[in-house]
Motif scaffolding. Structure first.
Motif, short mmCIF file in Angstrom:
data_model
loop_
_atom_site.label_atom_id
_atom_site.label_comp_id
_atom_site.label_asym_id
_atom_site.label_seq_id
_atom_site.Cartn_x
_atom_site.Cartn_y
_atom_site.Cartn_z
N UNK A 1 -7.63 -15.37 0.68
CA UNK A 1 -7.09 -14.99 1.97
C UNK A 1 -7.11 -13.47 2.10
N UNK A 2 -7.53 -12.98 3.25
CA UNK A 2 -7.59 -11.55 3.48
C UNK A 2 -6.19 -10.97 3.64
N UNK A 3 -6.02 -9.77 3.12
CA UNK A 3 -4.76 -9.06 3.28
C UNK A 3 -4.67 -8.58 4.73
N UNK A 4 -3.52 -8.75 5.38
CA UNK A 4 -3.40 -8.30 6.78
C UNK A 4 -3.52 -6.77 6.87
N UNK A 5 -3.98 -6.32 8.00
CA UNK A 5 -4.11 -4.88 8.23
C UNK A 5 -2.73 -4.24 8.29
N UNK A 6 -2.67 -2.99 7.83
CA UNK A 6 -1.42 -2.23 7.92
C UNK A 6 -1.15 -1.90 9.38
N UNK A 7 0.11 -1.84 9.71
CA UNK A 7 0.55 -1.44 11.04
C UNK A 7 0.53 0.10 11.06
N UNK A 8 -0.09 0.71 12.06
CA UNK A 8 -0.17 2.18 12.08
C UNK A 8 1.11 2.85 12.59
N UNK A 31 -4.26 10.83 -8.10
CA UNK A 31 -3.58 11.77 -9.00
C UNK A 31 -3.49 13.15 -8.34
N UNK A 32 -2.34 13.78 -8.50
CA UNK A 32 -2.14 15.10 -7.92
C UNK A 32 -1.68 15.09 -6.48
N UNK A 33 -1.56 13.91 -5.87
CA UNK A 33 -1.07 13.80 -4.50
C UNK A 33 0.43 13.49 -4.57
N UNK A 34 1.22 14.53 -4.28
CA UNK A 34 2.68 14.42 -4.33
C UNK A 34 3.23 14.27 -2.92
N UNK A 35 4.26 13.45 -2.80
CA UNK A 35 4.82 13.14 -1.48
C UNK A 35 6.25 12.67 -1.59
N UNK A 36 6.87 12.55 -0.42
CA UNK A 36 8.16 11.87 -0.31
C UNK A 36 7.87 10.38 -0.16
N UNK A 37 8.89 9.58 0.00
CA UNK A 37 8.72 8.15 0.23
C UNK A 37 8.07 7.94 1.60
N UNK A 38 7.06 7.08 1.63
CA UNK A 38 6.42 6.72 2.89
C UNK A 38 6.13 5.23 2.87
N UNK A 39 6.00 4.65 4.04
CA UNK A 39 5.63 3.25 4.10
C UNK A 39 5.56 2.73 5.51
N UNK A 40 4.70 1.77 5.69
CA UNK A 40 4.47 1.19 7.01
C UNK A 40 5.45 0.05 7.30
#
Length: 152
Positions: A1-8, A31-40
């Motif tokens: 089963x295909x994974x559903x697309x992320x909501x933008x 690697x080397x990409x630092x960030x805060x918490x993010x999510x769709x």
């Protein structure tokens, strides 16, 4: 089963202490990409606060209980172009995301439990250093706005 697309549509949660040290987490897929918490959003009708609470817990193990640890909605949104390396996660033709900014103040000794499939390391930095370390311009700008948004 295909994974559903992320909501933008997503959240950004800047985690900080009372003296404005900011928690950054390093992406497992870059690697080397630092960030805060993010999510769709998980669903188009998922409330933003629910998304922010869920993502905070999934990515760091921090529980926003609304009392001791309470998320602050900045009522600020950024629209940005999705990096080409991640566009395959979205429906064909989707090139931009709307990001809603939140922050949360936590004790400096709060336990951090990273999701190993998403992040490999974490670091606490003074807010200006944290802003410099972020790969995302909107994340860096949110960190730079932290003192103003908190009235300090």
């Amino acid at each position: 089963m295909d994974k559903p697309h992320k909501i933008p549509e997503s959240v950004l949660v800047v985690i900080h202490t009372s003296n404005l040290d900011v928690l950054l987490i390093e992406r497992a897929d870059k690697a080397g990409y630092w960030q805060s918490v993010t999510g769709s959003l998980d669903a188009v009708d998922e409330p933003l606060l629910t998304t922010a609470t869920r993502e905070l817990f999934e990515e760091t193990g921090i529980v926003a209980d609304g009392e001791r640890i309470a998320l602050r909605d900045w009522h600020l949104s950024n629209v940005y172009e999705i990096y080409p390396v991640w566009r395959h996660r979205y429906a064909p033709g989707v090139t931009h995301n709307t990001e809603h900014v939140f922050s949360v103040e936590v004790p400096r000794d709060v336990p951090i439990m990273l999701s190993p499939r998403e992040h490999t390391a974490h670091v606490w930095l003074p807010w200006l250093e944290a802003a410099d370390k972020c790969f995302s311009p909107s994340n860096a700008e949110a960190i730079l706005q932290l003192p103003r948004m908190l009235g300090r």
